[in-house]
Design a protein around this motif. Structure first.
Motif, short mmCIF file in Angstrom:
data_model
loop_
_atom_site.label_atom_id
_atom_site.label_comp_id
_atom_site.label_asym_id
_atom_site.label_seq_id
_atom_site.Cartn_x
_atom_site.Cartn_y
_atom_site.Cartn_z
N VAL A 120 0.84 -1.21 0.00
CA VAL A 120 0.00 0.00 0.00
C VAL A 120 0.87 1.26 0.00
O VAL A 120 0.58 2.23 -0.71
CB VAL A 120 -0.99 -0.01 1.19
N ARG A 121 1.97 1.24 0.75
CA ARG A 121 2.88 2.39 0.77
C ARG A 121 3.48 2.62 -0.61
O ARG A 121 3.51 3.75 -1.12
CB ARG A 121 4.00 2.18 1.80
N ILE A 122 3.94 1.55 -1.26
CA ILE A 122 4.53 1.66 -2.60
C ILE A 122 3.47 2.09 -3.61
O ILE A 122 3.73 2.96 -4.46
CB ILE A 122 5.20 0.33 -3.00
N LEU A 123 2.28 1.54 -3.52
CA LEU A 123 1.18 1.94 -4.39
C LEU A 123 0.88 3.43 -4.24
O LEU A 123 0.70 4.14 -5.23
CB LEU A 123 -0.06 1.11 -4.08
N THR A 124 0.87 3.89 -3.01
CA THR A 124 0.63 5.31 -2.75
C THR A 124 1.71 6.18 -3.37
O THR A 124 1.43 7.24 -3.92
CB THR A 124 0.53 5.57 -1.23
N ASP A 125 2.97 5.73 -3.30
CA ASP A 125 4.07 6.46 -3.94
C ASP A 125 3.86 6.57 -5.44
O ASP A 125 4.18 7.59 -6.04
CB ASP A 125 5.41 5.75 -3.68
N VAL A 126 3.30 5.53 -6.04
CA VAL A 126 3.11 5.50 -7.49
C VAL A 126 1.92 6.34 -7.93
O VAL A 126 2.04 7.15 -8.85
CB VAL A 126 2.95 4.05 -8.00
N VAL A 127 0.77 6.16 -7.30
CA VAL A 127 -0.45 6.82 -7.79
C VAL A 127 -0.82 8.08 -7.04
O VAL A 127 -1.68 8.84 -7.49
CB VAL A 127 -1.66 5.86 -7.79
N GLY A 128 -0.21 8.31 -5.91
CA GLY A 128 -0.53 9.49 -5.13
C GLY A 128 -1.60 9.23 -4.11
O GLY A 128 -2.49 8.41 -4.32
N GLU A 129 -1.50 9.92 -3.02
CA GLU A 129 -2.42 9.73 -1.90
C GLU A 129 -3.85 10.10 -2.24
O GLU A 129 -4.80 9.46 -1.80
CB GLU A 129 -1.93 10.57 -0.71
N ASP A 130 -4.04 11.14 -3.06
CA ASP A 130 -5.38 11.61 -3.40
C ASP A 130 -6.21 10.54 -4.09
O ASP A 130 -7.40 10.41 -3.84
CB ASP A 130 -5.31 12.85 -4.28
N LEU A 131 -5.58 9.78 -4.97
CA LEU A 131 -6.30 8.76 -5.71
C LEU A 131 -6.79 7.65 -4.80
O LEU A 131 -7.84 7.06 -5.04
CB LEU A 131 -5.41 8.16 -6.80
N LEU A 132 -6.07 7.40 -3.72
CA LEU A 132 -6.42 6.30 -2.83
C LEU A 132 -7.38 6.70 -1.71
O LEU A 132 -7.82 5.86 -0.95
CB LEU A 132 -5.15 5.69 -2.22
N LEU A 133 -7.71 7.98 -1.61
CA LEU A 133 -8.59 8.43 -0.53
C LEU A 133 -9.97 7.79 -0.60
O LEU A 133 -10.57 7.50 0.42
CB LEU A 133 -8.72 9.96 -0.55
N ASP A 134 -10.47 7.57 -1.81
CA ASP A 134 -11.82 7.02 -1.97
C ASP A 134 -11.84 5.49 -1.98
O ASP A 134 -12.91 4.90 -1.96
CB ASP A 134 -12.44 7.53 -3.27
#
Length: 93
Positions: free
Chosen positions: A9-23
């Motif tokens: 999840v941390r690596i995914l967040t680095d790739v796509v950005g935190e905003d995209l994962l908020l929802d």
């Protein structure tokens, strides 16, 4: 949540950005192309970062063994399970 899942999840967040994962709530059944709507460039970037972090895990062979439908249906849990099943048990590089 396992350590490998947390790192994913941390690596995914680095790739796509935190905003995209908020929802999106990330879990084992979360689809990379469905719920997360990863584009091909993000998919490649994710696996490049995972390869750097988990050097002992053979991601190219993992992905090459899949058909198009399997790649489209790939979930977070599929990737995490592959990492955890690696010879080093998901040990970090």
């Amino acid at each position: 949540m396992t350590q490998v899942m947390e790192e994913f999840v941390r690596i995914l967040t680095d790739v796509v950005g935190e905003d995209l994962l908020l929802d999106a709530e990330i879990g084992a059944d979360t689809s990379l192309s469905g719920e997360l709507a990863l584009e091909s460039i993000e998919f490649v970037a994710l696996f490049e970062k995972l390869s750097g972090h988990y050097a002992e895990v053979d991601f190219p062979a993992f992905l090459a063994g899949m058909g198009l439908d399997q790649l489209i249906d790939l979930t977070v849990g599929d990737v995490v399970s592959h990492i955890e099943a690696s010879p080093r048990g998901g040990a970090r590089a």
